[in-house]
Design an enzyme around this catalytic site. Sequence first.
Site, PDB file in Angstrom:
ATOM      1  N   ARG A  54     -31.390   5.450  28.454  1.00  0.00           N
ATOM      2  CA  ARG A  54     -30.497   5.727  27.331  1.00  0.00           C
ATOM      3  C   ARG A  54     -29.200   4.918  27.377  1.00  0.00           C
ATOM      4  NH1 ARG A  54     -33.820   9.434  27.919  1.00  0.00           N
ATOM      5  NH2 ARG A  54     -33.445   8.969  30.079  1.00  0.00           N
ATOM      6  N   THR A  55     -28.518   4.935  28.510  1.00  0.00           N
ATOM      7  CA  THR A  55     -27.184   4.333  28.541  1.00  0.00           C
ATOM      8  C   THR A  55     -27.278   2.827  28.310  1.00  0.00           C
ATOM      9  OG1 THR A  55     -26.632   6.045  30.127  1.00  0.00           O
ATOM     10  CG2 THR A  55     -25.039   4.285  29.854  1.00  0.00           C
ATOM     11  N   LYS A  83     -27.566 -11.774  47.916  1.00  0.00           N
ATOM     12  CA  LYS A  83     -27.019 -12.720  48.915  1.00  0.00           C
ATOM     13  C   LYS A  83     -25.730 -12.187  49.511  1.00  0.00           C
ATOM     14  CE  LYS A  83     -28.693 -16.260  45.786  1.00  0.00           C
ATOM     15  NZ  LYS A  83     -28.218 -17.134  44.717  1.00  0.00           N
ATOM     16  N   ARG A 104     -23.176   0.237  35.496  1.00  0.00           N
ATOM     17  CA  ARG A 104     -23.703   1.423  36.189  1.00  0.00           C
ATOM     18  C   ARG A 104     -23.956   1.039  37.635  1.00  0.00           C
ATOM     19  NH1 ARG A 104     -28.290   5.604  34.417  1.00  0.00           N
ATOM     20  NH2 ARG A 104     -26.516   6.226  33.150  1.00  0.00           N
ATOM     21  N   HIS A 132     -19.415   9.918  34.290  1.00  0.00           N
ATOM     22  CA  HIS A 132     -20.227   9.222  33.286  1.00  0.00           C
ATOM     23  C   HIS A 132     -19.524   9.404  31.929  1.00  0.00           C
ATOM     24  CE1 HIS A 132     -23.503   7.495  31.195  1.00  0.00           C
ATOM     25  NE2 HIS A 132     -24.506   8.184  31.674  1.00  0.00           N
TER      26      HIS A 132
HETATM   27  N1   CP Z   1     -28.021  10.164  30.142  1.00  0.00           N
HETATM   28  C1   CP Z   1     -28.248   9.061  30.879  1.00  0.00           C
HETATM   29  O1   CP Z   1     -27.357   8.547  31.545  1.00  0.00           O
HETATM   30  O2   CP Z   1     -29.535   8.577  30.804  1.00  0.00           O
HETATM   31  P1   CP Z   1     -30.031   7.248  31.501  1.00  0.00           P
HETATM   32  O3   CP Z   1     -29.972   7.459  32.990  1.00  0.00           O
HETATM   33  O4   CP Z   1     -31.435   7.043  31.003  1.00  0.00           O
HETATM   34  O5   CP Z   1     -29.112   6.144  31.095  1.00  0.00           O
END
Ligand code: CP
Length: 307
Positions: A54-55, A83, A104, A132
Amino acid sequence: MLKGKHVLEPMDLSSEDLEEIFELADNIMDSPEKYNEICKGKLMASLFYEPSTRTRLSFESAMYRLGGQVIGFSEPGSTSVTKGESIADTIRTVSNYADIAVMRHPKEGAPRVASMHSDIPVINAGDGGHQHPTQTLTDLLTIRKTKGEIKNLTIGCCGDLKFGRTVHSLIKALSNYENIRFVLISPEELRIPDYIKKEILIRKNIEFVEYESLEDNIDELDILYMTRVQKERFFNEEDYVRLKDSYILNKEKMRRAKEDMIILHPLPRVNEIDSEIDEDPRAYYFKQTKNGMYVRMALIAKLLGAI
Ligand code: CP
């Protein structure tokens, strides 16, 4: 003024910033064609050191829908990280190629380290068990759209509250709104971390209770925020197996819930919401994912000063 800001945790955005973002997200939803070129000529770097559906895809979709383009990786094994390149050196380099970066990372604080060495805005797309913030924007927009306003609500957070970064970010953000009460439902081992209790809930005098049972407390809730028990954050398989089925939301439990309670979940789900619930009008978790794209469009546009 949001232009040029880093977004590392929900507190980086003031209530005025949030209102600006939600208003723009609403306008984009209503008339997407008006916004489909506002980021033309801009590049977003999508730096995913940890899996995501999703993100990553909603950020990338958001940038393309604004007329911009995307570079990046979702397999860090194919980059110079293998590396031994540091986060600082990677972002210094990426700053030369892109106008905004989304990161991420499995390590808590990695996006913050990146922001300290970056000439372009860095957005935290989830760092370990920490925060998040753009999931929180998604959650707040969904609450605002379904409940009309974000106040006078009892919010149940259920599942893995220890490692669940989406819950940590949501509690931080909701602590700025009026008359919010939390019902925190988890097994003993997966309770909300002390720092969230002490630094947010207790310090800001926000009412909260901690329970182990979902069925005994579901009737109090205006919003039920379900979360997955996160296998990847456990140190041993045995604990995960013991705790993974702690909560399974099904029709029987939903019979006790309010008629207008809404169910949110950051997703992915494993089995904590039975698929028989998906057709329940109170299930909002897939609509929530669409809101996530619109709110990320609004955020990117604001950080780039495109509007
Ligand atoms: N909600 C969320 O962060 O989903 P993903 O891990 O699929 O990005």
